[in-house]
Design a protein around this motif. Sequence first.
Motif, PDB file in Angstrom:
ATOM      1  N   SER A   6      -6.561  -4.587   2.038  1.00 49.47           N
ATOM      2  CA  SER A   6      -5.367  -5.009   2.934  1.00 49.47           C
ATOM      3  C   SER A   6      -4.746  -3.775   3.892  1.00 49.47           C
ATOM      4  O   SER A   6      -4.754  -2.745   3.036  1.00 49.47           O
ATOM      5  N   ILE A   7      -4.659  -3.995   5.209  1.00 45.59           N
ATOM      6  CA  ILE A   7      -4.137  -2.697   5.998  1.00 45.59           C
ATOM      7  C   ILE A   7      -2.805  -3.232   6.547  1.00 45.59           C
ATOM      8  O   ILE A   7      -2.633  -4.439   6.776  1.00 45.59           O
ATOM      9  N   TRP A   8      -2.194  -2.627   6.707  1.00 46.92           N
ATOM     10  CA  TRP A   8      -0.739  -2.908   7.488  1.00 46.92           C
ATOM     11  C   TRP A   8      -0.918  -2.535   9.127  1.00 46.92           C
ATOM     12  O   TRP A   8      -1.550  -1.712   9.385  1.00 46.92           O
ATOM     13  N   ARG A   9      -0.643  -3.599   9.826  1.00 47.16           N
ATOM     14  CA  ARG A   9      -1.028  -3.334  11.192  1.00 47.16           C
ATOM     15  C   ARG A   9       0.221  -3.154  11.834  1.00 47.16           C
ATOM     16  O   ARG A   9      -0.063  -2.855  13.368  1.00 47.16           O
ATOM     17  N   TYR A  22       8.801  -2.022   4.569  1.00 47.10           N
ATOM     18  CA  TYR A  22       7.517  -2.848   4.130  1.00 47.10           C
ATOM     19  C   TYR A  22       7.644  -3.857   2.864  1.00 47.10           C
ATOM     20  O   TYR A  22       8.298  -3.217   1.846  1.00 47.10           O
ATOM     21  N   VAL A  23       7.325  -4.967   3.059  1.00 52.90           N
ATOM     22  CA  VAL A  23       7.475  -5.920   2.113  1.00 52.90           C
ATOM     23  C   VAL A  23       6.083  -6.491   1.936  1.00 52.90           C
ATOM     24  O   VAL A  23       5.452  -7.116   2.626  1.00 52.90           O
ATOM     25  N   ASP A  24       5.523  -6.650   0.536  1.00 56.75           N
ATOM     26  CA  ASP A  24       4.244  -7.148   0.350  1.00 56.75           C
ATOM     27  C   ASP A  24       4.517  -8.467  -0.919  1.00 56.75           C
ATOM     28  O   ASP A  24       4.758  -7.917  -2.164  1.00 56.75           O
ATOM     29  N   GLY A  25       4.624  -9.756  -0.471  1.00 56.33           N
ATOM     30  CA  GLY A  25       4.854 -10.680  -1.492  1.00 56.33           C
ATOM     31  C   GLY A  25       3.945 -10.644  -2.700  1.00 56.33           C
ATOM     32  O   GLY A  25       4.237 -11.183  -3.722  1.00 56.33           O
ATOM     33  N   GLY A  33       8.982  -0.001  -5.802  1.00 57.70           N
ATOM     34  CA  GLY A  33       8.905   0.131  -4.519  1.00 57.70           C
ATOM     35  C   GLY A  33      10.175   1.083  -3.900  1.00 57.70           C
ATOM     36  O   GLY A  33      11.081   1.122  -4.387  1.00 57.70           O
ATOM     37  N   ASP A  34       9.481   1.387  -2.773  1.00 58.80           N
ATOM     38  CA  ASP A  34      10.622   2.241  -1.841  1.00 58.80           C
ATOM     39  C   ASP A  34      10.589   1.934  -0.437  1.00 58.80           C
ATOM     40  O   ASP A  34      11.189   2.711   0.240  1.00 58.80           O
ATOM     41  N   GLY A  35       9.689   0.789  -0.124  1.00 58.80           N
ATOM     42  CA  GLY A  35       9.699   0.264   1.083  1.00 58.80           C
ATOM     43  C   GLY A  35       8.779   0.978   2.133  1.00 58.80           C
ATOM     44  O   GLY A  35       8.612   0.714   3.414  1.00 58.80           O
ATOM     45  N   THR A  36       7.964   1.989   1.521  1.00 65.72           N
ATOM     46  CA  THR A  36       7.029   2.428   2.362  1.00 65.72           C
ATOM     47  C   THR A  36       5.560   1.546   2.335  1.00 65.72           C
ATOM     48  O   THR A  36       5.585   0.616   1.581  1.00 65.72           O
ATOM     49  N   ARG A  37       4.594   1.890   3.215  1.00 65.80           N
ATOM     50  CA  ARG A  37       3.449   1.120   3.123  1.00 65.80           C
ATOM     51  C   ARG A  37       2.689   1.338   1.774  1.00 65.80           C
ATOM     52  O   ARG A  37       2.089   0.626   1.416  1.00 65.80           O
ATOM     53  N   LEU A  38       2.878   2.398   1.111  1.00 69.70           N
ATOM     54  CA  LEU A  38       2.158   2.669  -0.122  1.00 69.70           C
ATOM     55  C   LEU A  38       2.892   2.148  -1.411  1.00 69.70           C
ATOM     56  O   LEU A  38       2.289   1.642  -2.321  1.00 69.70           O
ATOM     57  N   VAL A  59       8.643  -5.163   7.842  1.00 62.17           N
ATOM     58  CA  VAL A  59       7.356  -5.638   7.839  1.00 62.17           C
ATOM     59  C   VAL A  59       6.774  -6.393   6.813  1.00 62.17           C
ATOM     60  O   VAL A  59       6.822  -5.692   5.706  1.00 62.17           O
ATOM     61  N   CYS A  60       6.116  -7.493   6.930  1.00 60.22           N
ATOM     62  CA  CYS A  60       6.075  -8.377   5.740  1.00 60.22           C
ATOM     63  C   CYS A  60       4.526  -8.923   5.702  1.00 60.22           C
ATOM     64  O   CYS A  60       3.974  -8.916   6.511  1.00 60.22           O
ATOM     65  N   ARG A  61       4.038  -8.816   4.494  1.00 60.09           N
ATOM     66  CA  ARG A  61       2.781  -9.566   4.485  1.00 60.09           C
ATOM     67  C   ARG A  61       2.683 -10.500   3.031  1.00 60.09           C
ATOM     68  O   ARG A  61       3.373 -10.095   2.186  1.00 60.09           O
ATOM     69  N   GLY A  62       1.704 -11.431   3.155  1.00 57.49           N
ATOM     70  CA  GLY A  62       1.679 -12.126   1.871  1.00 57.49           C
ATOM     71  C   GLY A  62       2.901 -13.217   1.727  1.00 57.49           C
ATOM     72  O   GLY A  62       3.587 -13.253   2.776  1.00 57.49           O
TER      73      GLY A  62
END
Length: 76
Positions: A6-9, A22-25, A33-38, A59-62
């Motif tokens: 998975s990549i962040w677009r 950033y949020v990944d469900g 988490g700290d809200g970064t892409r990593l 920015v969300c995914r999942g």
Amino acid sequence: MATKISIWRTKPSGTEGVTTVYVDGNNGSDEYGDGTRLKPYQTINEAYYHNTTKPTTIVCRGPISGTIIGNHTVAI
């Protein structure tokens, strides 16, 4: 079976983890988490309420659900 990567677009605008969060469900963590892409959060609520400085973009995914209560302006 091949692993799906998975990549962040969406790149951060401003400070990553502060103004762009950033949020990944599926793989995020509200505890670590700290809200970064990593290290994304798992829920929108944690992404919005974690810091006193509110993000301008989340920015969300999942699979994501949540309610942000109050007078705010944020793009999700």
